[in-house]
Design an enzyme around this catalytic site. Structure first.
Site, PDB file in Angstrom:
ATOM      1  CD  GLU A 168      16.758 -28.477  12.411  1.00 25.27           C
ATOM      2  OE1 GLU A 168      16.718 -29.298  11.490  1.00 25.27           O
ATOM      3  OE2 GLU A 168      15.759 -27.873  12.818  1.00 25.27           O
ATOM      4  CD  GLU A 283      12.941 -23.343  15.022  1.00 22.07           C
ATOM      5  OE1 GLU A 283      12.293 -24.378  14.796  1.00 22.07           O
ATOM      6  OE2 GLU A 283      13.959 -23.038  14.389  1.00 22.07           O
TER       7      GLU A 283
END
Ligand code: 9MR
Length: 376
Positions: A168, A283
């Site tokens: 991220e 995910e």
């Protein structure tokens, strides 16, 4: 060798069983007998048949403390990823101490069952230990980051399928150059922290596929398109600079109220393929906070998202792993306060219900895995 007739018979029996399961799932909810999803009917067996990796994020305490959870995980997955156990916060109780107990538990479990492991993650702006702010400075940040990576990647050297090296790093909303996210790593090390982390990881363990992992890059909504472009530019720059990167993780925290992922993501996956990179769905789950209707209506909508999304992704030859963020609604981050449904009912976001029975999402996911060959 099976004769053609035998083959067709087995296929027909399989199709009939599958039809029963859908009927069970979509029409009667859970009033009928639970279909058998073990052995040859497991997600793992279906994925193995197509050379795909499938699995889920796991919690070490449940693997050791809850036989039903451990059994389900090992029956359905050929790859595992620690949900939290390899994050800085879990591994670093103090600046000079490492605690590998949870991470070791997962790696040992996987090894005992012949399963692969993804490492998650070596560098992130979240799950940073409390001591970090008072200890890490511009003077020592580079050294602390590289030492962490050497120690952690070194400990599991040769044992992991892949590492989420940086998680991220992109967030155009931060308003910084190149879409970089405002983060302690950017502030303390500088914009080359991503390159540094990947180079250090490769030196510490040449075996795993080094992965850049991010979220909100799935749909064609303008903000996600912008973010996806910034991720692509980051990765392209890394390749140009000779930084060792092998894969991009598309987290895939899908939301029922969002547009379905489509062309933008497909083009992104294909561009990465042109660069010689793999893509992992890392995910996957479906946030159904905003979904209305009965439980079986909600389940059908969630299952449709699993089916469409995974079918689209596994049609791309460089997508070779699909992991869900958890395996059962019993343990999902989406039941945390921020994502709670307004009606107070628990989220039905994962392939197995809270009582470990398979949800329609399971069959959708398994069917989607079975479309793998069709796209080749
Ligand atoms: O599911 C994880 C939750 O239990 C943790 O509290 C949280 C902070 O460490 O991280 C969650 O997992 C995140 C993952 O590591 C990175 N992508 C987003 C996931 C969901 O927030």
């Amino acid at each position: 060798m099976k004769t053609r007739r035998e083959f067709l018979r087995v296929a027909a029996v399989g199709a009939a069983a599958s039809a029963t399961q859908h009927l069970w799932a979509e029409q009667t909810g859970r009033t009928a007998a639970v279909p058998d999803v073990s052995g040859a009917n497991s997600l793992q067996a279906h994925a193995d048949a197509h050379g795909l990796l499938v699995g889920c994020a796991v919690v070490p305490e449940k693997l050791t403390g809850e036989p039903e959870y451990a059994g389900l995980v090992s029956a359905q997955s050929n790859i595992l990823v620690p949900e939290n156990a390899m994050k800085w916060k879990a591994l670093r109780p103090a600046p000079d101490k490492f605690n590998f107990s949870g991470a070791d538990t997962i790696v040992a479990f996987a090894s005992a069952h012949g399963r692969k492991v993804r490492g998650h993650n070596l560098c992130w702006h979240v799950a940073i230990p409390d001591w970090f702010a008072a200890t890490v400075t511009k003077d020592n940040a580079r050294q602390i980051l590289t030492e962490h990576i050497r120690t952690v990647a070194g400990r599991y050297a040769g044992k992991l399928h892949s590492w989420d090296v940086v998680n991220e790093a992109i967030d155009p909303k931060s308003g910084l150059p190149n879409g970089m996210r405002k983060s302690p790593w950017l502030e303390l090390v500088g914009p080359d922290y991503v390159d540094l982390a990947f180079r250090t990881a490769r030196e510490a363990d040449p075996a795993p596929l080094l992965t850049y992992n991010d979220y909100a890059i799935e749909t064609d909504a303008p903000d996600e398109t912008e973010k996806r472009e910034a991720v692509l530019a980051l990765v392209r720059g890394m390749k140009k600079r000779g930084v060792p990167i092998d894969a991009v993780g598309v987290q895939s925290h899908l939301k029922t109220q969002n547009p379905a992922p489509g062309k933008g993501l497909r083009d992104f996956v294909r561009e990465l393929r042109q660069m010689g990179l793999r893509v992992f769905v890392t995910e996957l789950d479906v946030d159904e906070k905003k979904l209305e209707g009965s439980e079986s209506e909600r389940d059908a909508a969630i299952a449709r998202i699993y089916r469409d999304y995974v079918t689209m992704m596994v049609a791309e030859p460089n997508v070779d792993a699909v992991l869900t963020w958890g395996i059962t609604d019993r343990y999902t981050w989406l039941n945390g306060p921020k994502w709670a449904r307004p009606d107070g009912k628990p989220q039905r976001c994962l392939p197995f219900y809270a009582d470990y029975e398979p949800a329609p999402a399971f069959f959708a996911l398994r069917d989607a895995v079975d479309t793998r060959l069709a796209g080749r």
